[in-house]
Enzyme design. Structure first.
Site, short mmCIF file in Angstrom:
data_model
loop_
_atom_site.label_atom_id
_atom_site.label_comp_id
_atom_site.label_asym_id
_atom_site.label_seq_id
_atom_site.Cartn_x
_atom_site.Cartn_y
_atom_site.Cartn_z
CG ASP A 231 2.30 10.67 -38.12
OD1 ASP A 231 1.97 11.35 -39.16
OD2 ASP A 231 3.03 11.13 -37.34
CD GLU A 283 -4.80 -11.64 -32.84
OE1 GLU A 283 -5.72 -11.31 -32.06
OE2 GLU A 283 -3.77 -12.05 -32.66
#
Length: 582
Positions: A231, A283
């Site tokens: 956002d 990751e």
């Protein structure tokens, strides 16, 4: 097919082609995905309190799987006082009891996995709620303290500090600064909030803020989310010294105020933040994504957000705001594809979301809607509902034929209009209150969805009345009613998404078919498929080809369309054609 061969193909007999974008063969599900935005408060109420919840989302996920979208994006469901419908977060790692529990979230994730739907969640890193423990600690601490440095506190101007530190304006109206009362009862410092006064901005010059949001990312990634829609991704970092700004509060360009100079938006240090976040997501595997709500102009600046080491996607606001202006649309599409191709990123396309008037209502006007993007009320000029839905279908088909990703806003597949007849006493958007009603706000596009025509509240929930009133038309537009109508808006969306997937249009190419690009029509070739939209007042003769689908809800069953060029496209209609010989 190579670029040269495409331009020399028999399709060129329909007129010259201008190639803009070659087919995409890079890896990544998001590059062509259709992602469906769920606004939890308004999706489905299963516990009967009048507000949507996570259990309601879980119950209706099969409907979204049947629609054949790739992923679901959830607007905020975190703990929050709900001053701004959840975009004022008080705890980023818990579910607000209004929506359920973390166990409910996990159950929803399990259901999504069974249905092969990815889940993307909203992240709100620019600001939090004034009820967040960190901000409460800042209020209790003295000026210059470590606690205050988590936010943007400044002394006021004037002999007694009675004036705001600078002239910045809130995006919701009024000053972007609020003065606090110090613990000893004296008037004190001011804190910055680019949105509501209940939403203090974080200080991203403080490493502790970075550390906290990296923890939040890992918390939700560990629960299996496919990524984050970030956002106000363009606002986290503010220019040193917080210089004055005389331009618009949203930081866009205006006369004398180029958007790239806005001191509260688009600062270079932002990109270092997102490089770190990209590494964290990596990751967890190659399929986790970041999408930026980055409202920046001009369009080539958007490429800065989606370079290979940063965001995977960025919302295309210029496309959303282009409306039905064929020249603006062509320009935005061309500029978007060229700019993003230069950094190896896909474009995204969107027509509606929880912050703008639904496109079925916007397109019910000839020309701009009154209060476009900021609510329509009963005293405004009213849209033509039937025309708006027809044009919305045409615009959606035109969009879904484009290469790249697409975002759908819940209910657009039903052709829902905005709620217009909302009593002032029921309005909840802070924009309405902060502007004294001058701006109506975004409640109209957030009306709870109709699911089943014969049930209370059109099947949204069987208990209390919905938190915002539903228009009378929602009963006939309910999902179950439309499912039984072969040419309904819902069934058109189902067919569009099925054909889009079958033809792999999201991975395709784009070339403008110049003979059908006029002042009132646009046409582009994506692979072997031609998309033509007619916004003129009369019918448009089509080139030779097999009709695959029309936005009017009619299509050939069975057999191909007329192959001799004698078929026509009606006013306000879009068609998908398969061209011979391509």
């Amino acid at each position: 097919m190579s670029v040269d061969s495409m331009l020399q193909a028999p399709a060129a007999s329909a007129g010259p082609l201008t190639l803009v974008h070659a087919a995409d063969d890079a890896s990544g599900w998001w590059r062509s995905a259709v992602i469906y935005q769920v606004y939890p408060r308004s999706f489905r109420d299963l516990n009967g309190d009048g507000i949507g919840d996570l259990a309601g989302i879980t119950a209706e996920l099969p409907q979204l799987a049947q629609l054949d979208v790739d992923a679901v994006w959830l607007s905020p469901f975190y703990r929050s006082p709900q001053k701004d419908a959840g975009y004022d977060v008080s705890d980023y790692c818990d579910v607000d009891p209004l929506f359920g529990t973390l166990a409910d979230f996990d159950a929803m994730m399990a259901q999504a996995s069974r249905l092969n739907l990815r889940v993307i969640v909203d992240l709100v890193p620019n600001h939090c709620s004034d009820q967040h423990t960190a901000f409460q600690a800042a209020l209790a601490a003295p000026a210059g303290s470590r606690e205050r440095d988590v936010f943007i506190f400044r002394d006021g101007r004037g002999p007694l500090g009675e004036e705001p530190p600078n002239n910045w304006q809130s995006h919701f109206g009024g000053s972007a600064w609020t003065r606090i009362t110090e613990p000893d009862g004296a008037p004190g410092q001011w804190y910055l909030h680019l949105f509501d006064g209940s939403q203090p901005d974080f200080n991203w010059d403080n490493q502790a803020v970075h550390d906290e949001f990296e923890r939040v990312l890992r918390f939700w990634l560990d629960r299996g989310v496919a990524g984050f829609r970030v956002d106000v991704a363009h606002a986290l970092v503010k220019a040193a010294g917080l210089p004055e700004w005389g331009g618009p509060a949203d930081g866009n360009s205006s006369d004398g105020y180029p958007g790239h100079e806005a001191p509260m938006f688009g600062q270079p240090a932002l990109h270092d933040i997102y490089r770190v976040w990209r590494r964290i997501l990596a990751e967890y595997g190659p399929d986790r994504i970041l999408c930026a709500e980055a409202n920046v102009d001009p369009l080539p600046r958007l490429a800065d957000w989606v370079r290979p080491d940063q965001m995977h996607q960025a919302f295309n606001f210029p496309y959303l705001h282009a409306g039905l202006d064929v020249h603006r649309l062509r320009g935005v599409i061309t500029d978007s594809l060229v700019a993003l191709d230069a950094v190896g990123a896909p474009s995204t396309w969107v027509l509606s979301n929880h912050d703008v008037v639904r496109h079925a209502t916007r397109f019910g006007y000839d020309g701009p809607a009154p209060r476009d993007g900021d609510g329509i009320g009963i005293f405004d000029r009213q849209p033509d509902f039937a025309r708006g839905r027809a044009r919305a279908a045409a615009a959606s088909m035109f969009m879904l034929g484009l290469p790249g990703g697409a975002y759908l806003y819940q209910g657009e597949e039903l052709g829902l209009p905005d709620g217009i007849n909302i009593p002032d006493s029921r309005r909840q958007d802070p924009t309405f209150a902060r502007t004294g009603g001058e701006r109506l706000g975004r409640d109209g596009c957030r009306i709870p969805l109709p699911w089943r025509a014969a049930e209370p509240h059109a099947g949204f929930g069987s208990g209390e009345a919905p938190w915002l009133p539903q228009p009378e038309s929602f009963t006939e537009l309910a999902r179950d009613a439309q499912a039984e109508q072969p040419s309904s808006h819902l069934n058109l969306y189902r067919r569009m998404l099925a054909v889009r997937r079958e033809l792999d249009l999201g991975r395709g190419s784009l070339a403008w078919l110049e003979s059908w690009c006029t002042d009132t029509s646009l046409a582009y070739l994506n692979g072997t498929s031609l998309v033509v939209m007619n916004l003129g007042h009369g019918p448009l003769e089509l080139p030779p080809g097999e009709v695959l689908l029309r936005s009017s809800g009619t299509w050939p069953e069975p057999g191909p369309g007329a192959p001799d060029g004698g078929h026509q496209l009606g006013s306000g209609e879009t068609v998908w054609l398969s061209l011979p010989g391509v």
